[in-house]
Design a protein around this motif. Structure first.
Motif, PDB file in Angstrom:
ATOM      1  N   THR A   1     -10.906   3.133   0.320  1.00  0.00           N
ATOM      2  CA  THR A   1      -9.627   2.774  -0.300  1.00  0.00           C
ATOM      3  C   THR A   1      -8.938   4.027  -0.818  1.00  0.00           C
ATOM      4  O   THR A   1      -9.406   5.142  -0.577  1.00  0.00           O
ATOM      5  CB  THR A   1      -9.834   1.700  -1.386  1.00  0.00           C
ATOM      6  N   LEU A   2      -7.816   3.829  -1.539  1.00  0.00           N
ATOM      7  CA  LEU A   2      -6.955   4.967  -1.863  1.00  0.00           C
ATOM      8  C   LEU A   2      -7.606   6.045  -2.720  1.00  0.00           C
ATOM      9  O   LEU A   2      -7.096   7.155  -2.793  1.00  0.00           O
ATOM     10  CB  LEU A   2      -5.653   4.480  -2.507  1.00  0.00           C
ATOM     11  N   SER A   3      -8.735   5.746  -3.365  1.00  0.00           N
ATOM     12  CA  SER A   3      -9.370   6.792  -4.195  1.00  0.00           C
ATOM     13  C   SER A   3     -10.118   7.828  -3.352  1.00  0.00           C
ATOM     14  O   SER A   3     -10.527   8.857  -3.873  1.00  0.00           O
ATOM     15  CB  SER A   3     -10.298   6.170  -5.238  1.00  0.00           C
TER      16      SER A   3
ATOM     17  N   PHE B   1      -9.012  -0.272   2.859  1.00  0.00           N
ATOM     18  CA  PHE B   1      -8.783  -1.494   2.082  1.00  0.00           C
ATOM     19  C   PHE B   1      -7.489  -1.250   1.299  1.00  0.00           C
ATOM     20  O   PHE B   1      -7.491  -0.659   0.234  1.00  0.00           O
ATOM     21  CB  PHE B   1      -9.990  -1.696   1.155  1.00  0.00           C
ATOM     22  N   GLY B   2      -6.356  -1.661   1.859  1.00  0.00           N
ATOM     23  CA  GLY B   2      -5.058  -1.391   1.240  1.00  0.00           C
ATOM     24  C   GLY B   2      -4.018  -1.243   2.325  1.00  0.00           C
ATOM     25  O   GLY B   2      -4.365  -1.022   3.493  1.00  0.00           O
ATOM     26  N   VAL B   3      -2.751  -1.355   1.932  1.00  0.00           N
ATOM     27  CA  VAL B   3      -1.697  -1.188   2.940  1.00  0.00           C
ATOM     28  C   VAL B   3      -1.262   0.274   3.035  1.00  0.00           C
ATOM     29  O   VAL B   3      -1.012   0.791   4.112  1.00  0.00           O
ATOM     30  CB  VAL B   3      -0.512  -2.154   2.686  1.00  0.00           C
ATOM     31  N   GLY B   4      -1.191   0.953   1.875  1.00  0.00           N
ATOM     32  CA  GLY B   4      -0.808   2.370   1.876  1.00  0.00           C
ATOM     33  C   GLY B   4      -2.001   3.200   2.310  1.00  0.00           C
ATOM     34  O   GLY B   4      -3.140   2.848   2.020  1.00  0.00           O
ATOM     35  N   TYR B   5      -1.757   4.291   3.003  1.00  0.00           N
ATOM     36  CA  TYR B   5      -2.879   5.127   3.466  1.00  0.00           C
ATOM     37  C   TYR B   5      -2.550   6.603   3.317  1.00  0.00           C
ATOM     38  O   TYR B   5      -2.951   7.438   4.112  1.00  0.00           O
ATOM     39  CB  TYR B   5      -3.270   4.764   4.909  1.00  0.00           C
TER      40      TYR B   5
ATOM     41  N   ALA C   1       5.071   0.737  -5.685  1.00  0.00           N
ATOM     42  CA  ALA C   1       4.701   1.350  -4.400  1.00  0.00           C
ATOM     43  C   ALA C   1       3.706   2.495  -4.628  1.00  0.00           C
ATOM     44  O   ALA C   1       2.497   2.297  -4.483  1.00  0.00           O
ATOM     45  CB  ALA C   1       5.945   1.815  -3.669  1.00  0.00           C
ATOM     46  N   ARG C   2       4.198   3.654  -4.986  1.00  0.00           N
ATOM     47  CA  ARG C   2       3.336   4.788  -5.307  1.00  0.00           C
ATOM     48  C   ARG C   2       3.977   5.583  -6.436  1.00  0.00           C
ATOM     49  O   ARG C   2       5.176   5.906  -6.383  1.00  0.00           O
ATOM     50  CB  ARG C   2       3.163   5.709  -4.094  1.00  0.00           C
ATOM     51  N   GLY C   3       3.161   5.942  -7.435  1.00  0.00           N
ATOM     52  CA  GLY C   3       3.659   6.690  -8.588  1.00  0.00           C
ATOM     53  C   GLY C   3       4.280   8.028  -8.219  1.00  0.00           C
ATOM     54  O   GLY C   3       5.231   8.478  -8.865  1.00  0.00           O
TER      55      GLY C   3
ATOM     56  N   PRO D   1      -1.826  -1.465 -14.526  1.00  0.00           N
ATOM     57  CA  PRO D   1      -2.720  -0.454 -13.936  1.00  0.00           C
ATOM     58  C   PRO D   1      -2.974  -0.622 -12.439  1.00  0.00           C
ATOM     59  O   PRO D   1      -4.112  -0.827 -12.023  1.00  0.00           O
ATOM     60  CB  PRO D   1      -4.008  -0.634 -14.748  1.00  0.00           C
ATOM     61  N   HIS D   2      -1.948  -0.564 -11.632  1.00  0.00           N
ATOM     62  CA  HIS D   2      -2.035  -0.633 -10.162  1.00  0.00           C
ATOM     63  C   HIS D   2      -2.807  -1.887  -9.719  1.00  0.00           C
ATOM     64  O   HIS D   2      -3.898  -1.792  -9.142  1.00  0.00           O
ATOM     65  CB  HIS D   2      -2.690   0.644  -9.612  1.00  0.00           C
ATOM     66  N   ILE D   3      -2.189  -3.043  -9.984  1.00  0.00           N
ATOM     67  CA  ILE D   3      -2.874  -4.310  -9.689  1.00  0.00           C
ATOM     68  C   ILE D   3      -2.121  -5.141  -8.651  1.00  0.00           C
ATOM     69  O   ILE D   3      -2.341  -6.355  -8.552  1.00  0.00           O
ATOM     70  CB  ILE D   3      -3.047  -5.168 -10.972  1.00  0.00           C
TER      71      ILE D   3
ATOM     72  N   VAL E   1      -1.417  -9.256   4.362  1.00  0.00           N
ATOM     73  CA  VAL E   1      -2.191 -10.158   3.497  1.00  0.00           C
ATOM     74  C   VAL E   1      -1.928  -9.912   2.015  1.00  0.00           C
ATOM     75  O   VAL E   1      -2.265 -10.764   1.188  1.00  0.00           O
ATOM     76  CB  VAL E   1      -3.706 -10.043   3.789  1.00  0.00           C
ATOM     77  N   LEU E   2      -1.343  -8.777   1.669  1.00  0.00           N
ATOM     78  CA  LEU E   2      -1.114  -8.495   0.251  1.00  0.00           C
ATOM     79  C   LEU E   2       0.366  -8.492  -0.132  1.00  0.00           C
ATOM     80  O   LEU E   2       0.717  -8.188  -1.265  1.00  0.00           O
ATOM     81  CB  LEU E   2      -1.784  -7.162  -0.151  1.00  0.00           C
ATOM     82  N   SER E   3       1.219  -8.876   0.801  1.00  0.00           N
ATOM     83  CA  SER E   3       2.663  -8.771   0.515  1.00  0.00           C
ATOM     84  C   SER E   3       3.095  -9.720  -0.603  1.00  0.00           C
ATOM     85  O   SER E   3       3.851  -9.335  -1.498  1.00  0.00           O
ATOM     86  CB  SER E   3       3.479  -9.069   1.776  1.00  0.00           C
TER      87      SER E   3
HETATM   88  C1  GLV Z   1      -2.291  -0.464  -2.782  1.00  0.00           C
HETATM   89  O1  GLV Z   1      -1.708   0.311  -3.471  1.00  0.00           O
HETATM   90  C2  GLV Z   1      -2.172  -0.531  -1.365  1.00  0.00           C
HETATM   91  O2  GLV Z   1      -1.601   0.400  -0.774  1.00  0.00           O
HETATM   92  O3  GLV Z   1      -2.626  -1.504  -0.775  1.00  0.00           O
END
Ligand code: GLV
Length: 334
Positions: free
Chosen positions: A58-60, A80-84, A243-245, A291-293, A105-107
């Protein structure tokens, strides 16, 4: 690429919902789940990746060029996430490593958070909630704690993709809001369905009553919302970022709010993350921070886990992966 399942070793970098992990195990793969709550350090990640054939992350996890060059044996990466933006997908492609993610699935869940933040900011809910905890609710005060209404206002969507369109649908049906948007290119479907109007970036800043960010982070969008942008916005505007900080300059945002360049802000993503507990935004009346939820519901996180696992399974079965994000560079690398 077909491979004997017994040879497959999937590194699962966090405790993702069991569903996807069970799918990988049922496939007969070896699965190595990082057992701690904290993410791996770069060194730990590299060490574990060296012993793996696939990565479920995931993003971390920072998957940059040096990491990929060191781990070019990896067959497939599933995010695991939409952003990459944590993954150098182009280099991965050149090395022949497909990367997939979990869009769609997360929209709904993410748009719900953007919508919720907008309402919370417009009625100062987080701040008023905190004021009760501080013992400040003594009597009814007709002239204080006043918010602003959203009916008929102009929603500006920066990045009219799947999540942006869901946010626009909510705003249009709940508050009859009018929709403008800015994208790399116009989106006819959004225009037809949402009566959305394509505008330039400057017009988006100038005309929006609520400006909501749903684009992906790239060199082009990084730092785009800075003092210059906030100064162009209406003094009554609400800025929403789920979206992204890194797309906003947080020092500038604090200044813009203090100096009244914009009215309020709702953030599910911050710059940097995690946000420091002493960040002045947390003490502002017209600000709500989470917190990014965005995708954090039971249902959505389960679906994300299944979809991320299915990318790896499809790869090893030799099936088409639907959510490949680096098709073009993969083709060029072949
Ligand atoms: C969360 O930030 C994602 O990109 O799914």
């Amino acid at each position: 690429m077909r491979r004997d399942p017994k040879e497959v070793r999937v590194l699962v970098t966090r405790k993702f919902p069991e569903r996807g992990i069970d799918m990988l195990k049922n496939e007969g793969f070896g699965v190595n789940v990082w057992p701690h709550e904290r993410p791996m350090t770069g060194e730990e990640f590299l060490k574990e990746a060296k012993r793996s054939t696939a990565i479920f992350c995931t993003l971390s996890e920072k998957i940059d060029r040096p990491f990929l060059e060191d781990c070019s044996h990896i067959d497939v990466i599933s995010q695991f996430g939409v952003g990459y933006d944590n993954i150098d997908v182009m280099t991965a492609g050149h090395l022949g490593i497909p990367v997939c993610n979990t869009p769609d699935v997360l929209s709904d869940a993410t748009a719900d958070v953007a919508f919720g933040l907008m309402i919370n900011v417009s009625r100062k809910m987080f701040w008023l909630h905190k004021s009760i905890a501080k013992g400040e609710w003594k009597y009814f005060r007709p002239g204080s704690g006043l918010g602003i209404e959203l009916r008929g206002k102009m929603l500006g969507v920066f990045g009219m993709g799947r999540i942006g369109a869901e946010m626009a649908r909510r705003c249009k049906s709940a508050f009859g809001m009018n929709i403008i948007y800015h994208n790399r290119k116009p989106d006819k479907k959004a225009e037809d369905e949402l009566e959305a109007r394509y505008v330039t970036f400057d017009a988006l800043l100038e005309e929006s009553d609520v400006l909501t960010l749903h684009a992906s982070l790239s060199k082009d969008t990084e730092g785009m919302f800075d003092m210059k942008a906030f100064r162009r916005m209406k003094k009554s505007a609400i800025f929403i970022n789920t979206a992204r900080g890194l797309m906003h300059n947080e020092e500038d945002l604090i200044r813009a709010l203090r100096e009244g360049e914009i009215w309020g802000a709702g953030l599910d993503v911050t710059n940097p993350e995690p946000m420091d507990q002493n960040n002045p935004l947390l003490e502002m009346e017209n600000v709500a921070v989470l917190p990014h939820i965005g995708s954090a519901t039971e249902e959505t996180r389960n679906r994300m886990s299944e979809l991320a696992a299915s990318g790896i399974i499809k790869y090893y079965r030799g099936e088409v992966i639907d959510n490949l994000v680096n098709r073009r560079s993969l083709d060029r690398g072949r």
